[in-house]
Design a protein around this motif. Structure first.
Motif, PDB file in Angstrom:
ATOM      1  N   PHE A   1     -27.652  38.186  26.253  1.00 23.46           N
ATOM      2  CA  PHE A   1     -27.137  36.911  26.301  1.00 23.46           C
ATOM      3  C   PHE A   1     -27.509  35.922  27.482  1.00 23.46           C
ATOM      4  O   PHE A   1     -27.128  34.757  27.331  1.00 23.46           O
ATOM      5  CB  PHE A   1     -25.562  37.306  26.496  1.00 23.46           C
ATOM      6  CG  PHE A   1     -25.139  37.915  27.717  1.00 23.46           C
ATOM      7  CD1 PHE A   1     -25.028  36.956  28.996  1.00 23.46           C
ATOM      8  CD2 PHE A   1     -25.341  39.342  27.864  1.00 23.46           C
ATOM      9  CE1 PHE A   1     -24.396  37.541  30.064  1.00 23.46           C
ATOM     10  CE2 PHE A   1     -24.928  39.837  29.386  1.00 23.46           C
ATOM     11  CZ  PHE A   1     -24.434  39.058  30.143  1.00 23.46           C
ATOM     12  N   LEU A   2     -28.142  36.450  28.433  1.00 21.83           N
ATOM     13  CA  LEU A   2     -28.659  35.515  29.463  1.00 21.83           C
ATOM     14  C   LEU A   2     -30.003  35.164  29.463  1.00 21.83           C
ATOM     15  O   LEU A   2     -30.857  35.568  29.376  1.00 21.83           O
ATOM     16  CB  LEU A   2     -28.398  35.979  31.002  1.00 21.83           C
ATOM     17  CG  LEU A   2     -28.640  35.275  32.120  1.00 21.83           C
ATOM     18  CD1 LEU A   2     -27.787  34.202  32.094  1.00 21.83           C
ATOM     19  CD2 LEU A   2     -28.594  36.211  33.365  1.00 21.83           C
ATOM     20  N   ILE A   3     -30.231  33.909  29.176  1.00 20.96           N
ATOM     21  CA  ILE A   3     -31.396  33.191  29.083  1.00 20.96           C
ATOM     22  C   ILE A   3     -31.974  32.837  30.571  1.00 20.96           C
ATOM     23  O   ILE A   3     -31.355  32.345  31.269  1.00 20.96           O
ATOM     24  CB  ILE A   3     -31.408  31.884  28.423  1.00 20.96           C
ATOM     25  CG1 ILE A   3     -31.060  32.102  26.921  1.00 20.96           C
ATOM     26  CG2 ILE A   3     -32.732  31.166  28.366  1.00 20.96           C
ATOM     27  CD1 ILE A   3     -30.833  30.881  26.084  1.00 20.96           C
ATOM     28  N   VAL A   4     -33.393  33.268  30.776  1.00 20.74           N
ATOM     29  CA  VAL A   4     -34.134  33.110  31.884  1.00 20.74           C
ATOM     30  C   VAL A   4     -35.583  32.552  31.599  1.00 20.74           C
ATOM     31  O   VAL A   4     -36.176  32.997  30.662  1.00 20.74           O
ATOM     32  CB  VAL A   4     -34.379  34.282  32.884  1.00 20.74           C
ATOM     33  CG1 VAL A   4     -35.294  34.037  33.864  1.00 20.74           C
ATOM     34  CG2 VAL A   4     -32.980  35.041  33.034  1.00 20.74           C
ATOM     35  N   GLU A   5     -35.769  31.096  32.004  1.00 20.01           N
ATOM     36  CA  GLU A   5     -36.870  30.508  31.831  1.00 20.01           C
ATOM     37  C   GLU A   5     -37.471  30.616  33.396  1.00 20.01           C
ATOM     38  O   GLU A   5     -36.906  30.035  34.377  1.00 20.01           O
ATOM     39  CB  GLU A   5     -36.714  29.045  31.677  1.00 20.01           C
ATOM     40  CG  GLU A   5     -36.536  29.078  30.072  1.00 20.01           C
ATOM     41  CD  GLU A   5     -37.796  29.283  29.285  1.00 20.01           C
ATOM     42  OE1 GLU A   5     -38.913  28.726  29.714  1.00 20.01           O
ATOM     43  OE2 GLU A   5     -37.786  29.951  28.172  1.00 20.01           O
ATOM     44  N   LEU A   6     -38.719  30.921  33.611  1.00 21.88           N
ATOM     45  CA  LEU A   6     -39.147  30.859  34.892  1.00 21.88           C
ATOM     46  C   LEU A   6     -40.512  29.677  35.186  1.00 21.88           C
ATOM     47  O   LEU A   6     -40.101  29.188  36.143  1.00 21.88           O
ATOM     48  CB  LEU A   6     -39.826  32.341  35.270  1.00 21.88           C
ATOM     49  CG  LEU A   6     -39.149  33.560  35.188  1.00 21.88           C
ATOM     50  CD1 LEU A   6     -39.989  34.791  35.331  1.00 21.88           C
ATOM     51  CD2 LEU A   6     -38.146  33.418  36.294  1.00 21.88           C
ATOM     52  N   ASP A   7     -40.887  29.531  34.374  1.00 26.36           N
ATOM     53  CA  ASP A   7     -42.135  28.602  34.736  1.00 26.36           C
ATOM     54  C   ASP A   7     -42.352  27.266  33.651  1.00 26.36           C
ATOM     55  O   ASP A   7     -43.246  26.661  33.625  1.00 26.36           O
ATOM     56  CB  ASP A   7     -43.359  29.123  34.768  1.00 26.36           C
ATOM     57  CG  ASP A   7     -43.854  30.088  33.741  1.00 26.36           C
ATOM     58  OD1 ASP A   7     -43.318  30.095  32.850  1.00 26.36           O
ATOM     59  OD2 ASP A   7     -44.736  30.806  34.052  1.00 26.36           O
ATOM     60  N   GLY A   8     -41.338  27.476  32.650  1.00 24.58           N
ATOM     61  CA  GLY A   8     -41.578  26.345  31.538  1.00 24.58           C
ATOM     62  C   GLY A   8     -40.975  24.932  32.102  1.00 24.58           C
ATOM     63  O   GLY A   8     -40.338  24.739  32.866  1.00 24.58           O
ATOM     64  N   ALA A   9     -41.775  24.215  31.363  1.00 24.24           N
ATOM     65  CA  ALA A   9     -41.218  22.561  31.569  1.00 24.24           C
ATOM     66  C   ALA A   9     -40.321  22.168  30.513  1.00 24.24           C
ATOM     67  O   ALA A   9     -40.013  20.869  30.332  1.00 24.24           O
ATOM     68  CB  ALA A   9     -42.691  21.655  31.491  1.00 24.24           C
ATOM     69  N   THR A  10     -39.862  22.802  29.610  1.00 26.01           N
ATOM     70  CA  THR A  10     -38.815  22.558  28.499  1.00 26.01           C
ATOM     71  C   THR A  10     -37.520  22.267  29.228  1.00 26.01           C
ATOM     72  O   THR A  10     -37.142  23.111  29.892  1.00 26.01           O
ATOM     73  CB  THR A  10     -38.852  23.583  27.417  1.00 26.01           C
ATOM     74  OG1 THR A  10     -40.099  23.781  26.918  1.00 26.01           O
ATOM     75  CG2 THR A  10     -37.864  23.237  26.281  1.00 26.01           C
ATOM     76  N   HIS A  11     -36.990  21.279  28.784  1.00 27.76           N
ATOM     77  CA  HIS A  11     -35.453  20.876  29.098  1.00 27.76           C
ATOM     78  C   HIS A  11     -34.528  21.254  27.946  1.00 27.76           C
ATOM     79  O   HIS A  11     -34.892  20.740  26.867  1.00 27.76           O
ATOM     80  CB  HIS A  11     -35.410  19.621  29.638  1.00 27.76           C
ATOM     81  CG  HIS A  11     -36.125  19.234  30.760  1.00 27.76           C
ATOM     82  ND1 HIS A  11     -35.872  19.891  32.138  1.00 27.76           N
ATOM     83  CD2 HIS A  11     -37.409  18.936  31.003  1.00 27.76           C
ATOM     84  CE1 HIS A  11     -36.806  19.358  33.103  1.00 27.76           C
ATOM     85  NE2 HIS A  11     -37.881  18.875  32.373  1.00 27.76           N
ATOM     86  N   PHE A  12     -33.567  21.677  28.082  1.00 21.56           N
ATOM     87  CA  PHE A  12     -32.724  22.129  26.953  1.00 21.56           C
ATOM     88  C   PHE A  12     -31.419  21.015  27.026  1.00 21.56           C
ATOM     89  O   PHE A  12     -30.778  20.498  27.986  1.00 21.56           O
ATOM     90  CB  PHE A  12     -32.056  23.475  27.198  1.00 21.56           C
ATOM     91  CG  PHE A  12     -32.800  24.501  27.020  1.00 21.56           C
ATOM     92  CD1 PHE A  12     -33.431  24.903  25.879  1.00 21.56           C
ATOM     93  CD2 PHE A  12     -33.259  25.151  28.025  1.00 21.56           C
ATOM     94  CE1 PHE A  12     -34.340  25.809  25.495  1.00 21.56           C
ATOM     95  CE2 PHE A  12     -34.153  26.329  28.020  1.00 21.56           C
ATOM     96  CZ  PHE A  12     -34.841  26.518  26.727  1.00 21.56           C
ATOM     97  N   GLU A  13     -30.937  20.565  25.693  1.00 22.15           N
ATOM     98  CA  GLU A  13     -30.044  19.368  25.657  1.00 22.15           C
ATOM     99  C   GLU A  13     -28.851  20.369  24.774  1.00 22.15           C
ATOM    100  O   GLU A  13     -28.985  20.758  23.779  1.00 22.15           O
ATOM    101  CB  GLU A  13     -30.645  18.422  25.109  1.00 22.15           C
ATOM    102  CG  GLU A  13     -31.359  17.649  25.694  1.00 22.15           C
ATOM    103  CD  GLU A  13     -31.741  16.313  25.316  1.00 22.15           C
ATOM    104  OE1 GLU A  13     -31.037  15.609  24.403  1.00 22.15           O
ATOM    105  OE2 GLU A  13     -32.956  15.653  25.589  1.00 22.15           O
ATOM    106  N   ALA A  14     -27.647  20.070  25.181  1.00 21.17           N
ATOM    107  CA  ALA A  14     -26.311  20.373  24.420  1.00 21.17           C
ATOM    108  C   ALA A  14     -26.398  19.564  23.314  1.00 21.17           C
ATOM    109  O   ALA A  14     -26.802  18.340  23.195  1.00 21.17           O
ATOM    110  CB  ALA A  14     -25.235  20.301  25.091  1.00 21.17           C
ATOM    111  N   GLN A  15     -25.985  20.269  21.885  1.00 20.71           N
ATOM    112  CA  GLN A  15     -26.243  19.642  20.608  1.00 20.71           C
ATOM    113  C   GLN A  15     -24.626  19.647  20.163  1.00 20.71           C
ATOM    114  O   GLN A  15     -23.924  20.409  20.516  1.00 20.71           O
ATOM    115  CB  GLN A  15     -26.913  20.438  19.641  1.00 20.71           C
ATOM    116  CG  GLN A  15     -28.329  20.544  20.112  1.00 20.71           C
ATOM    117  CD  GLN A  15     -29.201  21.250  18.954  1.00 20.71           C
ATOM    118  OE1 GLN A  15     -28.753  21.527  17.753  1.00 20.71           O
ATOM    119  NE2 GLN A  15     -30.392  21.202  19.179  1.00 20.71           N
TER     120      GLN A  15
END
Length: 61
Positions: free
Chosen positions: A47-61
């Motif tokens: 259930f817990l998302i971890v991004e360490l070095d990505g350049a992607t940004h998440f937007e709520a839909q």
């Protein structure tokens, strides 16, 4: 050491993180594909998302 290599890491820091999660007893799914989100570096305990070095940004839909 070779038995610890699984080929799923996108970077060296992800390898270190995966080993630390494992040592701490945390179930970590690597390069998990999540519908509506995409591929994330780690999904911890399902259930817990971890991004360490990505350049992607998440937007709520």
């Amino acid at each position: 050491m070779l038995r610890l290599v699984d080929g799923t890491a996108g970077s060296a820091i992800e390898v270190v993180a995966r080993l630390l999660f494992r040592k701490a007893g945390i179930y970590a799914e690597t390069q998990a594909e999540l519908p509506g989100i995409g591929i994330v570096d780690f999904l911890l305990e399902g259930f817990l998302i971890v991004e360490l070095d990505g350049a992607t940004h998440f937007e709520a839909q």
